[in-house]
Design a protein around this motif. Structure first.
Motif, PDB file in Angstrom:
ATOM      1  N   SER A 120      22.692  56.665  83.285  1.00 20.98           N
ATOM      2  CA  SER A 120      23.755  57.331  82.653  1.00 20.98           C
ATOM      3  C   SER A 120      24.762  56.680  81.672  1.00 20.98           C
ATOM      4  CB  SER A 120      24.313  58.070  83.921  1.00 20.98           C
ATOM      5  OG  SER A 120      25.260  56.943  84.575  1.00 20.98           O
ATOM      6  N   ALA A 121      24.639  55.371  81.945  1.00 21.61           N
ATOM      7  CA  ALA A 121      25.579  54.595  80.817  1.00 21.61           C
ATOM      8  C   ALA A 121      25.577  55.049  79.609  1.00 21.61           C
ATOM      9  CB  ALA A 121      25.226  53.114  81.113  1.00 21.61           C
ATOM     10  N   HIS A 125      29.217  56.193  77.865  1.00 19.73           N
ATOM     11  CA  HIS A 125      29.655  55.383  76.660  1.00 19.73           C
ATOM     12  C   HIS A 125      29.755  56.284  75.494  1.00 19.73           C
ATOM     13  CE1 HIS A 125      30.254  51.402  78.677  1.00 19.73           C
ATOM     14  NE2 HIS A 125      29.003  51.190  78.754  1.00 19.73           N
ATOM     15  N   GLN A 126      28.864  56.871  75.128  1.00 22.27           N
ATOM     16  CA  GLN A 126      28.844  57.942  74.082  1.00 22.27           C
ATOM     17  C   GLN A 126      30.049  58.922  74.338  1.00 22.27           C
ATOM     18  OE1 GLN A 126      25.816  60.547  73.729  1.00 22.27           O
ATOM     19  NE2 GLN A 126      25.686  60.461  71.469  1.00 22.27           N
ATOM     20  N   GLY A 127      30.169  59.551  75.318  1.00 20.34           N
ATOM     21  CA  GLY A 127      31.248  60.462  75.784  1.00 20.34           C
ATOM     22  C   GLY A 127      32.636  59.915  75.590  1.00 20.34           C
ATOM     23  N   ALA A 181      42.885  51.685  82.045  1.00 20.46           N
ATOM     24  CA  ALA A 181      41.773  52.755  82.852  1.00 20.46           C
ATOM     25  C   ALA A 181      40.493  52.460  81.994  1.00 20.46           C
ATOM     26  CB  ALA A 181      42.440  54.009  82.874  1.00 20.46           C
ATOM     27  N   TYR A 182      40.557  52.526  80.828  1.00 21.96           N
ATOM     28  CA  TYR A 182      39.527  52.586  79.972  1.00 21.96           C
ATOM     29  C   TYR A 182      38.524  51.102  79.917  1.00 21.96           C
ATOM     30  CZ  TYR A 182      39.310  57.569  79.006  1.00 21.96           C
ATOM     31  OH  TYR A 182      39.019  58.840  79.059  1.00 21.96           O
ATOM     32  N   LEU A 183      39.461  50.242  79.951  1.00 24.43           N
ATOM     33  CA  LEU A 183      38.772  48.799  80.178  1.00 24.43           C
ATOM     34  C   LEU A 183      38.099  48.573  81.300  1.00 24.43           C
ATOM     35  CD1 LEU A 183      41.623  46.261  78.796  1.00 24.43           C
ATOM     36  CD2 LEU A 183      39.491  46.733  77.590  1.00 24.43           C
ATOM     37  N   ILE A 184      38.731  49.317  82.445  1.00 22.07           N
ATOM     38  CA  ILE A 184      38.050  49.122  84.015  1.00 22.07           C
ATOM     39  C   ILE A 184      36.825  50.072  83.781  1.00 22.07           C
ATOM     40  CG2 ILE A 184      38.323  49.453  86.424  1.00 22.07           C
ATOM     41  CD1 ILE A 184      41.165  48.472  86.136  1.00 22.07           C
ATOM     42  N   MET A 185      36.901  51.222  83.258  1.00 25.05           N
ATOM     43  CA  MET A 185      35.840  52.354  83.283  1.00 25.05           C
ATOM     44  C   MET A 185      34.591  51.785  82.590  1.00 25.05           C
ATOM     45  SD  MET A 185      35.441  56.326  82.347  1.00 25.05           S
ATOM     46  CE  MET A 185      37.177  56.704  83.073  1.00 25.05           C
ATOM     47  N   HIS A 186      35.002  51.027  81.254  1.00 18.65           N
ATOM     48  CA  HIS A 186      33.783  50.392  80.559  1.00 18.65           C
ATOM     49  C   HIS A 186      33.344  49.482  81.424  1.00 18.65           C
ATOM     50  CE1 HIS A 186      31.845  48.330  77.532  1.00 18.65           C
ATOM     51  NE2 HIS A 186      32.214  49.322  76.589  1.00 18.65           N
ATOM     52  N   ALA A 187      34.029  48.448  82.066  1.00 21.00           N
ATOM     53  CA  ALA A 187      33.186  47.397  83.024  1.00 21.00           C
ATOM     54  C   ALA A 187      32.222  48.176  84.208  1.00 21.00           C
ATOM     55  CB  ALA A 187      34.281  46.640  83.698  1.00 21.00           C
ATOM     56  N   GLU A 188      32.678  49.349  84.707  1.00 23.19           N
ATOM     57  CA  GLU A 188      32.279  49.890  85.638  1.00 23.19           C
ATOM     58  C   GLU A 188      30.791  50.685  84.841  1.00 23.19           C
ATOM     59  OE1 GLU A 188      34.599  52.494  88.751  1.00 23.19           O
ATOM     60  OE2 GLU A 188      35.795  52.550  86.753  1.00 23.19           O
ATOM     61  N   ILE A 189      31.003  51.378  84.033  1.00 22.62           N
ATOM     62  CA  ILE A 189      29.872  51.985  83.405  1.00 22.62           C
ATOM     63  C   ILE A 189      28.720  50.881  82.886  1.00 22.62           C
ATOM     64  CG2 ILE A 189      28.924  53.314  81.514  1.00 22.62           C
ATOM     65  CD1 ILE A 189      31.729  54.755  81.618  1.00 22.62           C
ATOM     66  N   SER A 190      29.186  49.701  82.729  1.00 24.15           N
ATOM     67  CA  SER A 190      28.290  48.714  82.062  1.00 24.15           C
ATOM     68  C   SER A 190      27.776  47.875  83.147  1.00 24.15           C
ATOM     69  CB  SER A 190      29.217  47.625  81.107  1.00 24.15           C
ATOM     70  OG  SER A 190      29.593  48.554  79.965  1.00 24.15           O
ATOM     71  N   GLY A 191      28.286  47.977  84.456  1.00 27.90           N
ATOM     72  CA  GLY A 191      27.453  47.399  85.531  1.00 27.90           C
ATOM     73  C   GLY A 191      27.921  45.965  85.898  1.00 27.90           C
TER      74      GLY A 191
END
Length: 415
Positions: A120-121, A125-127, A181-191
């Motif tokens: 799903s990453a 990231h695209q969204g 919020a988006y720095l942390i979410m980026h790190a979550e999505i990126s594993g």
């Protein structure tokens, strides 16, 4: 899909509801533990953590056991998991709470998170690309912040959002508001990050912490799933846990394209054609678990859901998978949910025999819980008894006395 590939059945709306209740394990034998419930559903929307705990617990044990009781039974007879048991599974990392599939919180079993993240990453990231640009998160910022966050939590150091913000700010990042919020979410999505063991706030509520992904998520197989194999796995588990449902339902739930879902269906059926059955309803294919009886008379002894047992009330959160698992066919719910509260109305959903019949919320006090349950139509004695059974089950889940307040309130036009 061409006609003849799958077993085909006729199906009316009542059967759709029955099959969904059973597939979702809101009826029939419950699952053995909260993590089993997560494994069955693959991912469970979980931004409202106190209510999302209940979404897992009510699918454990034997949730139909108290239906039709001559007097209100203590819900412990149903042996559902408690809030403490769900919290323990999250704290231990058997269940992880993170952003996956769609950009919102979900519970996921630790053994599924690695391949789901890989699948799903790219679309997540695209969204998020517009918000990344708006908050100044380019490739260089994402890479450097990911390194800072990884080092901050390495070695089992589980940190809150505020603690992560301080680390990022020490390294020159603004790390406030949406930017954080988006720095942390980026790190979550990126594993890089996933959920750690929650901590108690001063008020007693559980607060999310973050941990290093590779320290909480088991290593995958030596040869990871291909994208096609991952699509097949997701699609199979979606339709067997939520069917009858459509390709559109699955695409919207998963955040994938309809083409991806069709590819997953094609691969899943090629590998195990006996797994899924299909029914054409209003000209659209609906897929479901071919091995489930959907609460038919042949399976009522196991399901504890015979019509003679009387009405059944379920209190579900507005983001429960019984709601959010569908988009194109959510109308079988019989109402509009999730709903924005109007004039202070509760936003969570009361089900009467699987269809929306009102709204509810809990209010926690020291040592007790009050449940504001509002039905959309006047209730007879059997329905009131079913409401009390639901209150008893919720109290047993919390481990404290639960009582209904404001009974007899009728919401005109709520649904």
């Amino acid at each position: 899909m061409t006609q003849g590939q799958l077993p085909r059945t006729g199906m009316d709306p009542d059967e759709v509801v029955r099959r969904r209740l059973h597939a979702q394990r809101l009826r029939g034998p419950g699952l053995g533990s909260p993590e089993d419930a997560v494994r069955h559903l693959l991912a469970v929307q979980a931004q409202e953590f106190p209510y999302a705990r209940w979404s897992l617990a009510q699918r454990t044990g034997s949730p139909g056991a108290a239906v039709g009781a001559p007097s209100h039974r203590v819900a412990a007879e149903a042996a559902v998991a408690t809030a403490a048991e769900v919290e323990e599974a999250v704290s231990d990392g058997r269940i992880l709470r993170t952003h996956i599939l769609r950009p919102t919180w979900h519970f996921v079993h630790r053994e599924d998170l690695r391949w789901l993240t890989a699948l799903s990453a790219p679309r997540l990231h695209q969204g998020n690309a517009g918000m990344y640009r708006q908050t100044g998160i380019d490739a260089a910022a994402a890479d450097r912040s990911g390194q800072v966050l990884a080092e901050a939590v390495r070695g089992g150091s589980h940190l809150t959002r505020e603690q992560l913000a301080a680390r990022l700010q020490d390294e020159g990042f603004g790390a406030t508001g949406f930017g954080l919020a988006y720095l942390i979410m980026h790190a979550e999505i990126s594993g890089i990050l996933t959920s750690g063991s929650p901590v108690r706030s001063r008020g007693g509520a559980l607060k999310q912490t973050y941990a290093l992904f590779d320290e909480r998520v088991p290593a995958g197989p030596a040869i990871p799933l291909t994208r096609t194999e991952a699509l097949s796995e997701l699609v199979r588990r979606y339709f067997t846990s939520r069917g009858p449902a459509t390709v559109k339902d699955c695409a919207d739930w998963s955040g994938l394209t309809m083409a991806d879902v069709r590819l997953g269906l094609q691969q899943s059926l090629a590998a195990a054609p006996e797994t899924l059955a299909t029914s054409v309803i209003d000209g659209v294919e609906h897929y479901f678990d071919a091995g489930a009886d959907g609460g038919s008379e042949a399976g009522t002894e196991a399901s504890n859901a015979t019509p003679a047992a009387g009405p059944r009330i379920d209190l579900i959160q507005c983001y429960d998978e019984y709601v959010m698992g569908y988009s194109a066919t959510r109308h079988y719910l019989g109402g509009s949910a999730p709903a924005f509260p109007v004039a202070g109305d509760p936003m969570h959903v009361v089900l009467l025999d699987g269809r929306m019949a009102g709204c509810w919320r809990h209010t926690m006090f020291s040592g007790r819980c009050e449940l504001d349950i509002r039905l959309s139509a006047a209730a007879d004695r059997a329905t009131e008894d079913a409401v009390q059974d639901a209150v008893d089950r919720y109290g047993a889940f919390l481990g404290i006395p639960a009582a209904r307040v404001g009974s007899g309130v009728k919401l005109e036009g709520h649904i």
